[in-house]
Design a protein around this motif. Sequence first.
Motif, mmCIF file in Angstrom:
data_model
loop_
_atom_site.group_PDB
_atom_site.id
_atom_site.type_symbol
_atom_site.label_atom_id
_atom_site.label_comp_id
_atom_site.label_asym_id
_atom_site.label_seq_id
_atom_site.Cartn_x
_atom_site.Cartn_y
_atom_site.Cartn_z
ATOM 1 N N LEU A 329 0.837 -1.203 0.000
ATOM 2 C CA LEU A 329 0.000 0.000 0.000
ATOM 3 C C LEU A 329 0.871 1.251 0.000
ATOM 4 C CD1 LEU A 329 -2.938 1.086 0.184
ATOM 5 C CD2 LEU A 329 -2.650 1.100 2.677
ATOM 6 N N ASN A 330 1.897 1.270 0.834
ATOM 7 C CA ASN A 330 2.810 2.422 0.845
ATOM 8 C C ASN A 330 3.473 2.617 -0.516
ATOM 9 O OD1 ASN A 330 2.258 2.981 3.503
ATOM 10 N ND2 ASN A 330 4.372 2.847 4.211
ATOM 11 N N HIS A 331 3.839 1.513 -1.152
ATOM 12 C CA HIS A 331 4.448 1.607 -2.485
ATOM 13 C C HIS A 331 3.456 2.171 -3.488
ATOM 14 C CE1 HIS A 331 5.416 0.034 -6.532
ATOM 15 N NE2 HIS A 331 6.654 0.325 -6.189
ATOM 16 N N ASP A 332 2.246 1.623 -3.489
ATOM 17 C CA ASP A 332 1.236 2.038 -4.481
ATOM 18 C C ASP A 332 0.800 3.483 -4.277
ATOM 19 O OD1 ASP A 332 1.414 -0.524 -5.432
ATOM 20 O OD2 ASP A 332 -0.511 -1.198 -4.612
ATOM 21 N N LEU A 333 0.842 3.969 -3.043
ATOM 22 C CA LEU A 333 0.430 5.336 -2.748
ATOM 23 C C LEU A 333 1.629 6.287 -2.628
ATOM 24 C CD1 LEU A 333 -2.233 3.842 -2.321
ATOM 25 C CD2 LEU A 333 -2.639 5.224 -0.290
ATOM 26 N N ALA A 334 2.803 5.795 -3.082
ATOM 27 C CA ALA A 334 4.021 6.623 -3.175
ATOM 28 C C ALA A 334 4.368 7.313 -1.865
ATOM 29 C CB ALA A 334 3.868 7.647 -4.304
ATOM 30 N N VAL A 335 4.287 6.569 -0.765
ATOM 31 C CA VAL A 335 4.671 7.127 0.535
ATOM 32 C C VAL A 335 6.196 7.244 0.595
ATOM 33 C CG1 VAL A 335 4.687 6.753 3.032
ATOM 34 C CG2 VAL A 335 2.639 6.200 1.690
ATOM 35 N N PRO A 336 6.737 8.421 0.806
ATOM 36 C CA PRO A 336 8.194 8.582 0.833
ATOM 37 C C PRO A 336 8.776 8.128 2.163
ATOM 38 C CG PRO A 336 7.165 10.678 1.286
ATOM 39 C CD PRO A 336 6.042 9.716 1.002
ATOM 40 N N SER A 337 10.058 7.830 2.174
ATOM 41 C CA SER A 337 10.776 7.616 3.424
ATOM 42 C C SER A 337 11.260 8.971 3.929
ATOM 43 C CB SER A 337 11.973 6.698 3.192
ATOM 44 O OG SER A 337 12.931 7.362 2.367
ATOM 45 N N PRO A 338 11.681 9.060 5.195
ATOM 46 C CA PRO A 338 12.261 10.330 5.648
ATOM 47 C C PRO A 338 13.436 10.770 4.779
ATOM 48 C CG PRO A 338 11.751 8.945 7.529
ATOM 49 C CD PRO A 338 11.510 8.102 6.308
ATOM 50 N N ARG A 339 14.248 9.809 4.328
ATOM 51 C CA ARG A 339 15.392 10.171 3.483
ATOM 52 C C ARG A 339 14.931 10.813 2.182
ATOM 53 N NH1 ARG A 339 20.669 8.132 2.915
ATOM 54 N NH2 ARG A 339 20.196 6.376 4.303
ATOM 55 N N ASP A 344 17.532 15.302 6.941
ATOM 56 C CA ASP A 344 18.981 15.171 7.055
ATOM 57 C C ASP A 344 19.349 13.949 7.902
ATOM 58 O OD1 ASP A 344 21.769 16.466 6.843
ATOM 59 O OD2 ASP A 344 21.517 16.165 9.013
ATOM 60 N N ALA A 345 20.251 13.115 7.391
ATOM 61 C CA ALA A 345 20.608 11.856 8.049
ATOM 62 C C ALA A 345 21.269 12.094 9.400
ATOM 63 C CB ALA A 345 21.529 11.036 7.144
ATOM 64 N N GLU A 346 22.174 13.060 9.473
ATOM 65 C CA GLU A 346 22.875 13.297 10.736
ATOM 66 C C GLU A 346 21.928 13.814 11.814
ATOM 67 O OE1 GLU A 346 26.317 15.717 10.366
ATOM 68 O OE2 GLU A 346 27.320 14.396 8.906
ATOM 69 N N LEU A 351 18.852 12.799 16.800
ATOM 70 C CA LEU A 351 17.602 12.971 17.545
ATOM 71 C C LEU A 351 16.944 11.654 17.946
ATOM 72 C CD1 LEU A 351 15.983 15.997 15.662
ATOM 73 C CD2 LEU A 351 16.544 15.898 18.097
ATOM 74 N N LEU A 352 17.494 10.526 17.535
ATOM 75 C CA LEU A 352 16.844 9.242 17.835
ATOM 76 C C LEU A 352 16.577 9.044 19.328
ATOM 77 C CD1 LEU A 352 18.502 6.676 15.373
ATOM 78 C CD2 LEU A 352 16.298 7.838 15.191
ATOM 79 N N PRO A 353 17.552 9.254 20.211
ATOM 80 C CA PRO A 353 17.255 9.050 21.642
ATOM 81 C C PRO A 353 16.150 9.971 22.156
ATOM 82 C CG PRO A 353 19.629 9.133 21.262
ATOM 83 C CD PRO A 353 18.982 9.584 19.990
ATOM 84 N N THR A 354 16.180 11.225 21.703
ATOM 85 C CA THR A 354 15.149 12.172 22.133
ATOM 86 C C THR A 354 13.785 11.750 21.633
ATOM 87 O OG1 THR A 354 16.727 13.998 22.156
ATOM 88 C CG2 THR A 354 14.391 14.579 22.004
#
Length: 385
Positions: A329-339, A344-346, A351-354
């Motif tokens: 479903l995510n593929h068919d509805l073109a849901v983007p990843s955060p990247r 920004d990757a860094e 911010l992962l722990p926060t």
Amino acid sequence: MSNVIALPRVLRIGAGALNDLSVLLTDLGCRRPLIVTDEFLTSTGAVARLGQSLAAAGIEFSVFDRVVPDPTTDSLRPAVDMARADGCDAVVGFGGGSSLDTAKAVALLATTDRPMRDFKAPTSTDQPLLPLVAIPTTAGSGSEATRFTVISDSETGEKMLCPGLAFLPTAAIIDYTLTMSMPPRLTADTGIDALTHAVEGYVSVKANPFSDGFALTAISTIASCLRSVYRDGSNEPAREQMMLAATQAGIAFSNSSVALVHGMSRPLGAHFHVSHGLSNAMLFPAVAEFSLPGARSRYADCARAYGVADDGVSDEVAGERFVDELRRLNHDLAVPSPRTLGVDAERWSALLPTMAEQALASGSPQNNPVVPTADEICEIYRRIY
């Protein structure tokens, strides 16, 4: 153990239901509402048309149209001031989830001098507030039928979940014709948001027989309509079904709870300004895969309601099929990843722990079939990036 079930006092559902607002306000004894909306709906003329119908019925009103996406405590203050200065005796939320969240908060804050952070979870607020009418223009948040609002603290950046009967609309108008102009991206994000509400409401440890029926019905309806309405926004029957399913999903999770997806979603909105529906969509498949071992039979029920498994398939296989379908479903509805969205990757890693701490503090992950540790939440965030 009993379950406390709460619904809006009145739901007016169907094409043209918007025209019933003046009658609804009169029935509630309200003569001076504040319409809380956004500049887009003002620019389209929708707010003017709503105002004309109220004026024709002799109802005076004020308009606050400066709702912002992911409303903050700072963004609420001018609306609260307007409600008080104009002597408003009701609040009408008109728009998407941000407008309805703002309206809920304003209806409460107009009656108290306490700050919004006093009302965040785990506090549950049931005190009276101004009568509130919710009119959604998107098919997703289900906020028109829920006892929650989400407001970001302007000082800390925390996205606060504020629960309680105080935030349950007194009445709601569910008019699917208001969603006909939604663009594909918004249709997809809000549609997956509604599906997340239904599924989390069903697999939550707080699920109950009342909420279960609404959740499964919403899952089945969304499965049959979401791809169609994403491809063709003029599909009126699909728009109508999606609007009803979003409300049913809202009723489901409001009377059970949301879980890990929503707990992890709120920090994405607070730190990266990702819309609520989109952040839910990004997380949904990975969180479902993580949660599956804790509720195989429940996820299997979701798979059967969705139509990717039947009674002849084992619960284990059905649950796995459902997770696979969420990825499709995510593929068919073109849901983007955060990247791919440009996060920004860094900064994401830093911010992962926060974000994990804030997700756990929201309380929603404790309702999940598998309660995660902070490290497990961080790992899910890494996987979806």
